[in-house]
Motif scaffolding. Structure first.
Motif, PDB file in Angstrom:
ATOM      1  N   UNK A  62       0.816  -1.210   0.000  1.00 55.70           N
ATOM      2  CA  UNK A  62       0.000   0.000   0.000  1.00 55.70           C
ATOM      3  C   UNK A  62       0.856   1.269   0.000  1.00 55.70           C
ATOM      4  N   UNK A  63       1.934   1.262   0.785  1.00 56.81           N
ATOM      5  CA  UNK A  63       2.793   2.453   0.816  1.00 56.81           C
ATOM      6  C   UNK A  63       3.507   2.673  -0.520  1.00 56.81           C
ATOM      7  N   UNK A  64       4.223   1.658  -0.984  1.00 54.88           N
ATOM      8  CA  UNK A  64       4.987   1.803  -2.235  1.00 54.88           C
ATOM      9  C   UNK A  64       4.064   1.890  -3.447  1.00 54.88           C
ATOM     10  N   UNK A  65       3.028   1.029  -3.476  1.00 58.77           N
ATOM     11  CA  UNK A  65       2.116   1.055  -4.620  1.00 58.77           C
ATOM     12  C   UNK A  65       1.377   2.363  -4.748  1.00 58.77           C
ATOM     13  N   UNK A  66       0.915   2.914  -3.623  1.00 57.76           N
ATOM     14  CA  UNK A  66       0.228   4.196  -3.682  1.00 57.76           C
ATOM     15  C   UNK A  66       1.142   5.319  -4.148  1.00 57.76           C
ATOM     16  N   UNK A  67       2.402   5.307  -3.669  1.00 59.83           N
ATOM     17  CA  UNK A  67       3.353   6.350  -4.093  1.00 59.83           C
ATOM     18  C   UNK A  67       3.652   6.257  -5.584  1.00 59.83           C
ATOM     19  N   UNK A  68       3.931   5.051  -6.085  1.00 65.96           N
ATOM     20  CA  UNK A  68       4.238   4.884  -7.514  1.00 65.96           C
ATOM     21  C   UNK A  68       3.032   5.196  -8.384  1.00 65.96           C
ATOM     22  N   UNK A  69       1.840   4.865  -7.902  1.00 66.94           N
ATOM     23  CA  UNK A  69       0.643   5.161  -8.693  1.00 66.94           C
ATOM     24  C   UNK A  69       0.406   6.664  -8.804  1.00 66.94           C
ATOM     25  N   UNK A  70       0.643   7.405  -7.721  1.00 69.24           N
ATOM     26  CA  UNK A  70       0.481   8.861  -7.792  1.00 69.24           C
ATOM     27  C   UNK A  70       1.514   9.479  -8.737  1.00 69.24           C
ATOM     28  N   UNK A  71       2.757   8.994  -8.668  1.00 70.34           N
ATOM     29  CA  UNK A  71       3.819   9.535  -9.535  1.00 70.34           C
ATOM     30  C   UNK A  71       3.653   9.083 -10.983  1.00 70.34           C
ATOM     31  N   UNK A  72       2.951   7.998 -11.211  1.00 69.55           N
ATOM     32  CA  UNK A  72       2.780   7.499 -12.577  1.00 69.55           C
ATOM     33  C   UNK A  72       3.967   6.701 -13.064  1.00 69.55           C
ATOM     34  N   UNK A  73       4.639   6.016 -12.166  1.00 69.19           N
ATOM     35  CA  UNK A  73       5.810   5.207 -12.516  1.00 69.19           C
ATOM     36  C   UNK A  73       5.441   3.726 -12.463  1.00 69.19           C
ATOM     37  N   UNK A  74       5.688   3.011 -13.560  1.00 65.80           N
ATOM     38  CA  UNK A  74       5.372   1.584 -13.650  1.00 65.80           C
ATOM     39  C   UNK A  74       3.906   1.334 -13.336  1.00 65.80           C
ATOM     40  N   UNK A 130       6.164   7.629 -16.428  1.00 64.93           N
ATOM     41  CA  UNK A 130       6.328   6.652 -17.502  1.00 64.93           C
ATOM     42  C   UNK A 130       6.445   7.337 -18.862  1.00 64.93           C
ATOM     43  N   UNK A 131       5.587   8.316 -19.095  1.00 62.02           N
ATOM     44  CA  UNK A 131       5.590   8.991 -20.393  1.00 62.02           C
ATOM     45  C   UNK A 131       6.757   9.969 -20.524  1.00 62.02           C
ATOM     46  N   UNK A 132       7.094  10.646 -19.465  1.00 61.06           N
ATOM     47  CA  UNK A 132       8.113  11.694 -19.542  1.00 61.06           C
ATOM     48  C   UNK A 132       9.535  11.151 -19.577  1.00 61.06           C
ATOM     49  N   UNK A 133       9.770  10.025 -18.941  1.00 59.95           N
ATOM     50  CA  UNK A 133      11.138   9.515 -18.818  1.00 59.95           C
ATOM     51  C   UNK A 133      11.312   8.190 -19.552  1.00 59.95           C
ATOM     52  N   UNK A 134      10.525   7.199 -19.150  1.00 59.72           N
ATOM     53  CA  UNK A 134      10.750   5.854 -19.669  1.00 59.72           C
ATOM     54  C   UNK A 134      10.458   5.770 -21.152  1.00 59.72           C
TER      55      UNK A 134
END
Length: 242
Positions: A62-74, A130-134
């Protein structure tokens, strides 16, 4: 699709990511503040197998998944992971009103799971890491690979082309020799405007002036006048031998 519509879709995707990821992060933060022991006790009340594992796994997801989902990474991977967690909690807490993962009802778990899988399929949009970097990095790598392939094709085509020395030293074919032998202007005697040097008629030789031999052909009688021993024969005077 118009640029305005794309912009609205990106904004809606960003809002969904912030909402869903924020809820997961808030639940994980609550478990972190309460401690692993309190979360493990909640899973024991639900008769979950290995409650200590579930307590640690749900808090980290929940901690890591929520953070990555907000940032839009993976986003595709994180969305599937959060959906799997929501599905597991739904199975464990079926018929129970209090859920240790979300702090709410079963309906909230279903909504979070559906939103997670939807974001996993559609992606994080253009307003994401994801769109801006990867994706930009992948495009740059694809462009480099394409440039390398084009350079390799150029080298191969250059090796396949014949060398200039081989072209100049190649022996001409019999047809080309036959054609070269007949090069030059072809003239015909019936065409006065064209040069007719090979077929011109020879010029007549200049005529010699005709000599008057009437007086020379006259023969003087023997013993007549004139020098002794001189005789005119065919227009010529023969000298008398001494």
């Amino acid at each position: 699709m118009s640029p305005v519509k794309k912009t609205f879709i990106d904004l809606a995707t960003l809002a969904a990511r912030i909402g869903v990821g924020g809820i997961f992060f808030a639940n994980g933060w609550a478990k972190l503040r309460a401690g692993l022991d309190a979360t493990e006790t909640q899973f024991l009340q639900l008769d979950a197998p290995i409650p200590s594992f579930w307590a640690a796994a749900t808090m980290l997801i929940e901690l890591l998944g929520g953070t990555l989902l907000i940032a839009g990474l993976a986003v595709p991977v994180v969305g599937v992971l959060l959906f799997a967690e929501a599905l597991a909690v739904f199975i464990l807490a079926a018929g129970d009103t209090g859920l240790p993962l979300t702090g709410g009802s079963v309906q909230l778990v279903v909504a979070l799971g559906a939103a997670s899988v939807l974001l996993s399929v559609n992606g994080g949009g253009r307003l994401s890491v994801d769109h801006m970097v990867v994706i930009k990095r992948r495009d740059a790598e694809a462009a480099d690979e394409m440039a390398a392939d084009m350079e390799a094709d150029t080298v191969i085509n250059a090796l396949r082309e014949p060398k200039r020395g081989d072209a100049t030293q190649s022996k001409p074919s019999p047809d080309s020799e036959h054609t070269d032998a007949h090069k030059g202007p072809v003239t015909f005697p019936n065409q006065p405007d064209e040069p007719t040097a090979p077929h011109s008629k020879p010029k007549p030789a200049p005529r010699k002036p005709r000599r008057d031999t009437t007086t020379e052909n006259r023969s003087e009688p023997a013993g007549g006048g004139g020098e002794p021993g001189d005789t005119l024969v065919a227009g010529r005077r023969s000298a008398k031998p001494e």
